[in-house]
Scaffold this active site. Structure first.
Site, PDB file in Angstrom:
ATOM      1  N   LYS A   8       2.817 -21.793  17.347  1.00  0.00           N
ATOM      2  CA  LYS A   8       4.150 -21.660  17.973  1.00  0.00           C
ATOM      3  C   LYS A   8       4.447 -20.224  18.398  1.00  0.00           C
ATOM      4  CE  LYS A   8       5.825 -19.646  14.304  1.00  0.00           C
ATOM      5  NZ  LYS A   8       6.622 -18.463  14.071  1.00  0.00           N
ATOM      6  N   ARG A  30       9.961 -12.000  16.521  1.00  0.00           N
ATOM      7  CA  ARG A  30       9.216 -10.887  17.141  1.00  0.00           C
ATOM      8  C   ARG A  30       8.504 -11.324  18.413  1.00  0.00           C
ATOM      9  NH1 ARG A  30       6.784  -9.305  11.322  1.00  0.00           N
ATOM     10  NH2 ARG A  30       6.855 -11.546  11.237  1.00  0.00           N
ATOM     11  N   ARG A  46       0.818  -1.225   0.000  1.00  0.00           N
ATOM     12  CA  ARG A  46       0.000   0.000   0.000  1.00  0.00           C
ATOM     13  C   ARG A  46       0.848   1.270   0.000  1.00  0.00           C
ATOM     14  NH1 ARG A  46      -3.064  -2.847   4.078  1.00  0.00           N
ATOM     15  NH2 ARG A  46      -5.163  -3.372   3.368  1.00  0.00           N
ATOM     16  N   TYR A  69      11.971  -2.982   6.662  1.00  0.00           N
ATOM     17  CA  TYR A  69      11.876  -4.369   7.114  1.00  0.00           C
ATOM     18  C   TYR A  69      13.139  -5.205   6.894  1.00  0.00           C
ATOM     19  CZ  TYR A  69       6.922  -3.425   7.708  1.00  0.00           C
ATOM     20  OH  TYR A  69       5.727  -2.895   8.116  1.00  0.00           O
TER      21      TYR A  69
END
Length: 343
Positions: free
Chosen positions: A191, A255, A34, A51
């Protein structure tokens, strides 16, 4: 080798790493996102600095914000959209699909709007049922750096599995096959919960005995939950199960692990999530999984303990303590012997 035209939906780290592998393999790849600035940056500088700041991208990778054209021009679509936006984007692409297009989800999580997997969202389209799931111990920064990595493509459709292998296999990226889509996808989603638990434990400096116990009991909870919903327990011994659990529960690149570590170091949940700057799917997954476990009478003490800690103000000690005082007595539940069959 046949050259394919591929679209990767999503501008995050994993989608970018996959897109880069495929373009290096000689396929025509467009990556939809986007954010116009991100599109411009990738096309002009060959970097996705938000990223994957340390990974130069192949010059022929085309970033685009034109969803219609990206879908229309592709024979294979990888959907690498965070779970909260996944359904909305899939609804947008449905009118653009044709019966021969292959859809592959790489998102590890559940639809936040209802208890369903990402592949369930994909299957609701009325045009193509050529659907697969890609999952495994796939930390994007390592893939982008060319570290050797294995992944699993799961689908009941042979063509889908073969296409994923054709597109992605490379000297540093190995693709294994599995027909158990449910198991592979549930392993990838579940997980994330246990990565938070492991991050918490690591922040508390627990010993290696404790860490191995947490991870093994995590695998038991994951497979217990998944088998109830039709998965094959053996899937959890493979890359998508044990493999992904090890990578996610031991790496600061994960993360969810980082969220757990931050909470174990004294931060509250909002601070921990804010410090990551990316989506940690495990937090959203946790609420849904604990609700479903209660509904179906599934014994999941670690997930329930983490939920109480994050959302009900329970003490950290009670989470670790739940492993030592719980009702579970068998080590392996899916043994072939009759004696374990009543667990």
């Amino acid at each position: 080798m046949m050259k394919h035209s591929v679209c990767v939906l999503g501008g995050g780290s994993f989608g970018t790493a996959l897109a880069n592998i495929m373009v290096k393999n000689g396929h025509q790849v467009s990556q939809w996102m986007r954010n116009e600035e991100q599109v411009e940056e990738i096309n002009l500088t060959g970097l996705n600095s938000r990223y994957l700041p340390d990974a130069p991208l192949h010059r022929e990778l085309l970033a685009t914000s034109n969803l219609e054209q990206a879908i229309r021009d592709s024979d294979t679509v990888f959907v690498s959209i965070p779970s909260k936006s996944f359904e909305q984007v899939v609804q947008r692409i449905e009118p653009l699909l044709t019966a021969d297009k292959i859809l592959i989800s790489t998102t590890k999580g559940f639809n936040p709007n209802r208890f369903e997997l990402m592949s369930d969202v994909l299957r609701r389209n009325s045009v193509t049922q050529k659907i697969g799931v890609l999952s495994g111990p796939n930390l994007a920064k390592e893939i982008a750096a060319g570290q050797m990595t294995g992944t699993v493509i799961a689908s009941a459709n042979d063509q889908v599995r073969q296409r994923a292998i054709e597109l992605l296999k490379s000297p540093s990226f190995r693709v294994y096959e599995n027909r158990d889509s449910t198991g592979v996808e549930l392993a990838g989603a579940l997980k994330n919960i246990y990565a938070i638990v492991c991050g918490l434990a690591k922040a508390l400096n627990v010993g290696e005995n404790t860490m191995s116990m947490i991870m093994t009991r995590s695998l038991a909870e994951m497979s217990r939950f998944a088998v109830h919903f039709g998965a094959n327990p053996m899937t959890f011994l493979g890359l998508a199960g044990m493999g992904d659990l090890i990578a996610t529960c031991t790496s600061p690149l994960s993360r969810n692990y980082r969220v757990g570590f931050a909470i174990g170091s004294g931060q509250n949940l909002d601070e921990a999530i804010g410090g990551i700057g990316e989506v940690a799917e495990g937090v959203n997954t946790l609420k849904m999984v604990v609700d479903e476990a209660k509904k179906h009478g599934l014994y999941m003490p670690l997930a329930e303990g983490l939920s109480k800690l994050l959302f009900e103000g329970a003490k950290l000690e009670s989470l670790i303590g739940s492993m030592m005082t719980g009702e579970q007595k068998w080590d392996v539940e899916f043994a072939t012997s009759e004696e374990n069959s009543n667990v």
